[in-house]
Design an enzyme around this catalytic site. Structure first.
Site, PDB file in Angstrom:
ATOM      1  N   TRP A 108       2.642   8.422  -2.936  1.00 53.93           N
ATOM      2  CA  TRP A 108       1.356   8.725  -3.565  1.00 53.93           C
ATOM      3  C   TRP A 108       1.291  10.183  -3.998  1.00 53.93           C
ATOM      4  O   TRP A 108       0.800  10.492  -5.081  1.00 53.93           O
ATOM      5  CB  TRP A 108       0.207   8.363  -2.624  1.00 53.93           C
ATOM      6  CG  TRP A 108       0.319   6.945  -2.159  1.00 53.93           C
ATOM      7  CD1 TRP A 108       0.584   6.505  -0.896  1.00 53.93           C
ATOM      8  CD2 TRP A 108       0.247   5.764  -2.977  1.00 53.93           C
ATOM      9  NE1 TRP A 108       0.670   5.136  -0.877  1.00 53.93           N
ATOM     10  CE2 TRP A 108       0.473   4.652  -2.123  1.00 53.93           C
ATOM     11  CE3 TRP A 108       0.025   5.537  -4.328  1.00 53.93           C
ATOM     12  CZ2 TRP A 108       0.470   3.337  -2.598  1.00 53.93           C
ATOM     13  CZ3 TRP A 108       0.017   4.231  -4.804  1.00 53.93           C
ATOM     14  CH2 TRP A 108       0.237   3.155  -3.945  1.00 53.93           C
ATOM     15  N   ASP A 177      -6.223  13.695  -1.171  1.00 55.64           N
ATOM     16  CA  ASP A 177      -6.269  12.244  -1.332  1.00 55.64           C
ATOM     17  C   ASP A 177      -6.367  11.665   0.075  1.00 55.64           C
ATOM     18  O   ASP A 177      -5.389  11.604   0.808  1.00 55.64           O
ATOM     19  CB  ASP A 177      -4.998  11.751  -2.028  1.00 55.64           C
ATOM     20  CG  ASP A 177      -4.938  10.229  -2.099  1.00 55.64           C
ATOM     21  OD1 ASP A 177      -5.880   9.564  -1.629  1.00 55.64           O
ATOM     22  OD2 ASP A 177      -3.937   9.704  -2.625  1.00 55.64           O
ATOM     23  N   LYS A 201      -9.297   0.820   1.962  1.00 55.00           N
ATOM     24  CA  LYS A 201      -8.556   0.844   3.214  1.00 55.00           C
ATOM     25  C   LYS A 201      -9.502   1.047   4.398  1.00 55.00           C
ATOM     26  O   LYS A 201      -9.560   0.232   5.308  1.00 55.00           O
ATOM     27  CB  LYS A 201      -7.469   1.906   3.175  1.00 55.00           C
ATOM     28  CG  LYS A 201      -6.389   1.520   2.147  1.00 55.00           C
ATOM     29  CD  LYS A 201      -5.420   2.638   1.851  1.00 55.00           C
ATOM     30  CE  LYS A 201      -4.592   2.342   0.614  1.00 55.00           C
ATOM     31  NZ  LYS A 201      -3.682   1.200   0.722  1.00 55.00           N
TER      32      LYS A 201
END
Lengths: 363, 363
Positions: A108, A177, A201
Site C-alpha cells: 500500500w 493511511d 476494515k
C-alpha cells in the site's frame, strides 16, 4: 445458498471488507425496510434531509469523542477508498517545487508513493522492501527531508502483518493511511496533518473513506484543484451526494466503540486478542510468525506452517469448523487472521483452540 | 422514531437518493445478517470472494441484457458520483491541444463544463440559461466543433424538470451524464462513447457510479493518468475495494427491471406515469408546469401553484397524507415530483388524487 452454515454466524477473519459487530447488523436489519418515521428506508431519503444530516452529525460527534478531536479538525466522508487518497493527498499538499517523504513498508505504501511521484518529488525516507517488508523501519533508519511538506506512512500493513508501534519521529506533519488500524488504539493526534482510512476494515462497510484533516494543514493546500479532489470543497460543506448507507453503518459502529468503553478499552481488547494469538504461534515450532516481533501487527496476524500443503489443509479444515477467511494475501501466501476491532475475543479463542487441535492431528 | 407513519411505507417522490422497489428492500432484509451460506452478511466478505464476484458478474450480465450492450462495452462500478465524472471524463478524453463540446441545460451541465475547463478547451455548444433552463436546446441551436473529442450532455435535469427527447445530433461521440434517467428508456447506443450515472436515482442507493465506456473510445484516452482516475485501470480489472453493498443492491434493482419486462416495459410504464401527472397539471390553471412542453422530463415533474404560500401548504398537506419529498429544488422552489423507475404507478395515482382534492379545497 442453503446448507448448515446458513443458520450460523461464522468466526470471520476476513482482511477486508471485515467483520462487523453483530449488534450493528441486527439494528440495520430492524431498520429495514422502514427507517424511523420517514416512511422509507435510510437508502431512499435525501442526503439533505434532517434524518440523514442527524446521522452524519452523530458520526462526527462520536469521532470527536473517541479520538478527542478538537475543533481544529475537519471530518470528511469521501469515496474512492485509500487508493483515491494516494493521489488526492499529494495533489493537495505536494507544493510546486517542494518535496514529500514516504516510508515504504509494503504494497500500500508503494502504491501511495507511486501516485505522489506523478505530482512531484516524492522521496523514500526508508523502505523495508529488502527485508521482504517483515519489519517497520526504526526512527534511526529514516532519512528525512526537513523541508518535506509531510511524512507519509501506512500505520498497519495488511499483507505483511506489520504495524508501527508508535508514530515515526519527524518534525514535519504526518500523513497517515490508517485504513487497517483506524480507531484500534490511541494515537498522538498532535503529530498529524491528515489521517485517512477506508472504512471496510475497522469501522464499517466498503464505500466510504474517513478523512481527518487539521485546519492549519488544510490551509497549506495547492490552489486551483479539481473541485471533487480539493479537500477544501468537502470541508466547507456537503458538496455532493455522500455514500449514505455506508455512513449510516459507520455511525452505528462508532456508537458500538463508544459503548465498548472508547479507544482505551478497544485498545486493551485488541492487545489481548493479539497476545493470545501470538502466544499460541510462539509456543511451538509448528507455527511460525512472518513479521519480526517488534513490528507485529495487532490487526493482521500472519504466520506459516511447515509446508504449503499443510497450510491449505489448515484453511480448509478451519472453514469446515466455521473459522473463515484465513488464507494469506495472494501475493505472499500462508495464513492471515485479521482480528480488527469488531472481531470478538471468542473468535480468537476458537482459532487458538483450532490451532491446538490441528497441530495435534497434523503436526 | 415512533409514530403512525413508522408502520407504513410512504409514497416517496424524493429527487435522490430516490425510492427503491419494495421487493428489493425485502430481499436485502431477508439476507441480513446472513448472506447465503457464507456465515456473515454481504458487507463482511472479501470483494475477491466467489460470492461477491458472482454478484458483480450478474449485475454486468443484467446490464448487457437490459441495454443490449455488445462486447465492445466496458461496465465499470466507480465511486464519487457524477461530480467525480465531471472531472474524470475531460481528464481522460480532452486531448492536449484539442477541444470538447458541452450542451448546458442546467446546474449539473454547468458543473461538468466547469471541471472540463480546468483541463483544456471546453466549448459551450448551446445553453438554455437565458430561458432559465426551461427547455432543451434543439439540434438547430447547436454550434458544434466538428473536431471536438466528444459532445457532452446531461440527458435529464432534476432541478428544472427537463429532458432530452432523443440524443442531440452530432458526428462526434456522445458523452452523457445519465444519472437521473439511466435505464428509464431506450437509447441509441451506437452514438455514445461513454455514459455515466450515479446510482441513487434510478438504479440503487448512493455510493456507486455506473460507467459504460466503449472500447474504441477508451483507447483514445490521454496517457499518464493518475491510477484511480484512469478508466483503463478499472476496465482492466477490479483494482481496489468496490462499494460492495451498493453494487449488491444495484444488482437486485437490475433484476427487478428485467422481471418488469426490460427497458421497453419500463419505458412504457414511465411514459404512462408522466402522462398521468402532466395531464392533471394541464387540466386546470391552478397548477402550472415549469418546463416547456417539448422538453418535459419523464423523471422529474416540476410545477408551480398560484402562490408560494399555497406551495408550502401543498407540500405539508401531502406529507400528512403519506406523499413525501415533493418540495422543489432549493434553488428554484415550487413542487417537484420525482417519478423514477422504482416509483410505482399507484404513487402517481395517489398524487393526482391529492392534487384534485387540494385544488378543490384551496383553489
Amino acid at each position: 445458498m442453503n446448507g448448515v452454515l446458513s443458520c450460523t454466524r461464522a468466526h470471520n477473519f476476513s482482511a477486508g471488507p471485515g467483520t462487523l459487530p453483530q449488534s450493528v447488523l441486527d439494528e440495520v436489519r430492524r431498520e429495514l425496510p422502514l427507517y424511523g418515521s420517514v416512511g422509507s428506508s435510510i437508502m431512499e431519503i435525501s442526503h439533505r434531509s434532517p434524518e440523514y444530516t442527524a446521522i452524519e452529525a452523530s458520526a462526527r460527534s462520536r469521532l470527536h469523542t473517541l479520538l478527542g478531536l478538537g475543533d481544529e479538525w475537519h471530518i470528511l466522508f469521501l469515496q474512492g477508498g485509500a487508493s483515491m487518497q494516494f493521489y488526492q493527498v499529494p495533489l493537495n499538499f505536494l507544493p510546486n517545487g517542494g518535496a514529500v517523504d514516504y516510508i515504504v513498508t509494503g504494497t500500500w505504501a508503494k502504491k501511495a508513493l507511486k501516485e505522489a511521484a506523478r505530482v512531484g518529488v516524492a522521496r523514500v525516507a526508508a523502505s523495508s522492501e529488502k527485508d521482504a517488508f517483515a519489519h517497520i523501519p526504526t526512527d534511526g533508519e529514516l532519512e528525512l527531508d526537513p523541508d518535506a511538506a509531510y511524512l507519509h506512512f501506512t500505520s498497519n500493513n495488511t499483507v505483511y502483518g506489520t504495524q508501527f508501534r508508535k508514530e515515526p519521529e519527524s518534525r514535519t506533519p504526518l500523513v497517515c493511511d490508517a485504513s487497517s488500524d483506524f480507531l484500534s488504539r490511541s494515537i498522538d493526534l498532535e503529530r498529524y496533518g491528515l489521517i485517512y482510512a477506508g472504512a471496510q476494515k475497522n469501522i464499517g462497510p466498503a464505500g466510504v473513506t474517513i478523512v481527518l484533516v487539521r485546519d492549519e494543514f488544510l490551509r497549506r493546500r495547492n490552489l486551483e484543484l479539481p473541485t471533487m479532489l480539493d479537500y477544501g470543497t468537502h470541508a466547507a460543506k456537503c458538496f455532493n451526494t455522500p455514500p449514505v448507507f455506508a455512513i449510516y453503518v459507520v455511525e452505528k459502529v462508532l456508537g458500538w466503540l463508544v459503548d465498548l468503553g472508547g479507544i482505551e478499552a478497544v485498545e486493551k481488547r485488541n492487545l489481548d486478542k493479539a497476545k493470545h494469538l501470538y502466544t499460541r504461534i510462539d509456543s511451538s515450532d509448528f507455527y511460525r510468525g512472518t513479521a519480526r516481533e517488534a513490528s507485529r501487527s495487532l490487526m493482521n496476524v500472519t504466520f506459516r506452517l511447515p509446508e504449503k500443503d499443510l497450510e491449505e489443509r489448515f484453511v480448509a479444515a478451519a472453514k469446515s469448523q466455521g473459522l473463515v477467511a484465513l488464507k494469506g494475501h495472494r501475493s505472499v501466501g500462508g495464513i492471515r487472521a485479521s482480528i480488527y476491532n469488531a472481531c470478538p475475543p471468542e473468535a480468537v479463542t476458537a482459532l487458538v483452540d483450532f490451532m491446538d487441535d490441528f497441530e495435534r492431528t497434523c503436526g
